[in-house]
Design an enzyme around this catalytic site. Structure first.
Site, short mmCIF file in Angstrom:
data_model
loop_
_atom_site.label_atom_id
_atom_site.label_comp_id
_atom_site.label_asym_id
_atom_site.label_seq_id
_atom_site.Cartn_x
_atom_site.Cartn_y
_atom_site.Cartn_z
N ASN A 212 0.85 -1.20 0.00
CA ASN A 212 0.00 0.00 0.00
C ASN A 212 0.88 1.24 0.00
O ASN A 212 2.11 1.14 -0.01
CB ASN A 212 -0.95 -0.02 1.21
N ASP A 280 -4.55 -6.44 5.10
CA ASP A 280 -5.63 -7.26 5.67
C ASP A 280 -5.69 -8.63 5.01
O ASP A 280 -6.25 -9.57 5.56
CB ASP A 280 -6.98 -6.56 5.48
N LYS A 290 8.52 -17.73 -10.32
CA LYS A 290 7.81 -16.61 -10.94
C LYS A 290 6.55 -17.10 -11.67
O LYS A 290 6.63 -18.08 -12.44
CB LYS A 290 8.76 -15.91 -11.93
N PHE A 325 -4.62 3.59 14.44
CA PHE A 325 -4.91 4.60 13.42
C PHE A 325 -6.04 4.06 12.56
O PHE A 325 -6.05 2.87 12.24
CB PHE A 325 -3.67 4.85 12.54
N LYS A 339 -13.82 0.83 15.05
CA LYS A 339 -12.53 0.14 15.19
C LYS A 339 -12.00 0.26 16.62
O LYS A 339 -11.43 -0.68 17.18
CB LYS A 339 -11.50 0.73 14.21
N LYS A 343 -11.56 -3.26 18.50
CA LYS A 343 -10.18 -3.70 18.74
C LYS A 343 -9.75 -3.48 20.20
O LYS A 343 -8.59 -3.69 20.54
CB LYS A 343 -9.23 -2.99 17.77
N1 CTP Z 1 -4.25 -3.18 11.98
C1 CTP Z 1 -3.56 -4.24 12.50
N2 CTP Z 1 -3.50 -5.42 11.80
C2 CTP Z 1 -4.13 -5.55 10.62
C3 CTP Z 1 -4.85 -4.46 10.09
C4 CTP Z 1 -4.88 -3.28 10.78
O1 CTP Z 1 -3.01 -4.12 13.59
N3 CTP Z 1 -4.06 -6.71 9.98
C5 CTP Z 1 -4.27 -1.92 12.76
C6 CTP Z 1 -3.63 -0.75 12.06
O2 CTP Z 1 -2.25 -0.67 12.38
C7 CTP Z 1 -4.41 0.43 12.60
C8 CTP Z 1 -5.78 -0.16 12.87
O3 CTP Z 1 -5.62 -1.56 12.94
O4 CTP Z 1 -3.88 0.89 13.82
C9 CTP Z 1 -6.82 0.17 11.81
O5 CTP Z 1 -6.30 -0.16 10.54
P1 CTP Z 1 -7.11 0.17 9.22
O6 CTP Z 1 -6.35 -0.30 8.04
O7 CTP Z 1 -7.58 1.59 9.26
O8 CTP Z 1 -8.43 -0.69 9.40
P2 CTP Z 1 -8.76 -2.19 9.32
O9 CTP Z 1 -9.00 -2.71 10.71
O10 CTP Z 1 -7.74 -2.92 8.51
O11 CTP Z 1 -10.17 -2.18 8.60
P3 CTP Z 1 -10.53 -1.73 7.08
O12 CTP Z 1 -9.33 -2.09 6.24
O13 CTP Z 1 -11.72 -2.54 6.78
O14 CTP Z 1 -10.82 -0.26 7.12
#
Ligand code: CTP
Length: 406
Positions: A212, A280, A290, A325, A339, A343
């Site tokens: 990303n 995610d 490859k 975040f 969230k 969490k």
């Molecule tokens: N986070 C994490 N582990 C993951 C995904 C996210 O610890 N596999 C943490 C990120 O570091 C951040 C928070 O969860 O502090 C929210 O991450 P974000 O990407 O905004 O949200 P997601 O929980 O991944 O949900 P979505 O992608 O559906 O918005």
């Protein structure tokens, strides 16, 4: 960092080594950051850089000899020592450090250092053999024991042609230590802070990966601010160009690796700030060779990764404070609050990725802080270092209040 040097009085001591030319850069940056800089040069330093250069950069006559008459600004070594908020020696030669370690005062710079009760930051630069000599090591140990802050020199090619440790540290790192020396309040002293930063890379095959746009800047700024406030900081970094920081940095690549390292380090931490943009999903199968193209499209099968923050939330004990975040492109506050609850975090920094100047990359950000008790605070658009300070200060307050209640 952005206001760390505003109206601060810095005594910049320059001793005689080739790295003396780099002191010009330090003087210039300090002046631009709003500091007043008084330079003292040893006789040998003037062989490498002209005092006129530093006088021009700082707007003050350079102090040179013990018995010289200073024309525009009347000050002696005692006056200079009293005037300063902090003293920075860059570069510090082996000879200067030996004199300081033994309390010698046979020239203006060493005499001023002996008279100076303010924080002293020393950035050594010398040949690696000299740096490694037992005498130099003893001198450093002595100075460190006395409370001087030593900025470790970097490794690499030295001016003498040797390769090893001895190169003056990068200006950013030296200025960071100076900011640390100037910051009187260190509420995180004795506290352990774990920060994650950057993106993750999910491999598809030996040449491709999913990732990303995270640059890691927000997480690195948070680690920096936590360190400046006195914390013992561990930074778990995804694959980004690393910024030199005096913290314990652990490099990771995939989300799984970041999860392993973060969960393994979590138990003893007082504050954990998850600024990393963790994937995610990861490819269900990672091809060892490859992937070759064929006719038609390609469908990737992805599987969920561990949600590290949610797992930390399940394991959370006592006063441990968890910060997340929420990077969003719609329904910012509703998503961030969901969230926060799901969490089991204590603070969520909601980050609207659609706002100009906010989010991935760039030097600024705009956050809204959400607390678990329902409070919220919208911060202005600001420098990422300043945003990071707000996040760390809020986390410290939560930790302190909770620890006091235990
Ligand atoms: N986070 C994490 N582990 C993951 C995904 C996210 O610890 N596999 C943490 C990120 O570091 C951040 C928070 O969860 O502090 C929210 O991450 P974000 O990407 O905004 O949200 P997601 O929980 O991944 O949900 P979505 O992608 O559906 O918005």
């Amino acid at each position: 960092m952005s206001t760390a040097f505003q109206a601060k009085r810095i005594l910049l001591g320059i001793s005689g080594g080739i790295a003396a030319y780099k002191a010009c850069e330090l003087a210039s940056r300090l002046i631009k950051a709003g500091a007043e800089v008084q330079v003292i040069m040893t006789g040998n330093a003037t062989k490498f850089v002209a005092p006129l250069t530093l006088r021009t950069l700082t707007g003050r006559p350079v102090m040179l000899g013990m018995f010289d008459e200073v024309k525009q600004w009347k000050v002696d070594h005692i006056g200079a020592a009293r005037w300063a908020d902090a003293c920075l020696l860059a570069p510090a030669t082996a000879n200067l450090m030996a004199k300081l370690a033994w309390g010698l005062a046979d020239d203006l710079l060493s005499a001023t250092c002996l008279a100076c009760a303010k924080p002293l930051v020393i950035a050594p630069a010398m040949n690696s053999g000299m740096y490694d000599h037992p005498a130099s090591r003893e001198n450093r140990a002595k100075l460190a024991e006395r409370g001087c802050l030593l900025v470790e020199p970097g490794e690499g090619m030295l001016a003498c042609g040797d390769s090893g440790q001895g190169r003056l540290a990068e200006p950013e790192l030296i200025l960071l230590w100076l900011a640390y020396a100037l910051r009187e309040e260190k509420p995180l002293r004795g506290r352990r802070v774990l920060v994650t930063a950057g993106p993750t890379r999910e491999s598809l095959d030996p040449v491709r990966f999913l990732t990303n746009h995270s640059s890691g800047r927000m997480g690195y700024s948070i680690a920096k601010q936590a360190w400046l406030l006195g914390g013992e900081v561990t930074l778990i970094s995804g694959p980004v160009e690393p910024e030199a920081l005096p913290v314990n940095r652990i490099e990771t690549e995939s989300g799984a690796e970041m999860a392993d390292r973060t969960l393994a380090a979590a138990a003893g931490q007082d504050i954990i700030i998850m600024a990393a943009a963790v994937a995610d999903y990861t490819p269900a199968v990672k091809s060892a060779v490859k992937i070759k193209k064929r006719a038609g499209g390609l469908t990737l099968e992805l599987e969920r990764t561990t949600d590290i923050l949610a797992e930390l939330g399940r394991r959370k004990k006592a006063a441990q404070t968890l910060v997340g975040f929420a990077a969003e492109t719609e329904d910012l506050l509703a998503n961030a609050r969901r969230k926060l609850q799901e969490k089991n975090a204590d603070l969520m920094a909601a980050n609207d990725l659609t706002r100009p100047g906010a989010g991935f990359g760039g030097g600024t950000n705009q956050l809204t802080l959400l607390w678990a008790d329902g409070r919220s605070r919208e911060l202005a658009l600001m420098d990422k270092d300043d945003c990071a300070y707000e996040v760390v200060a809020a986390a410290e307050e939560i930790w302190r209040e909770r620890a006091a209640g235990l």
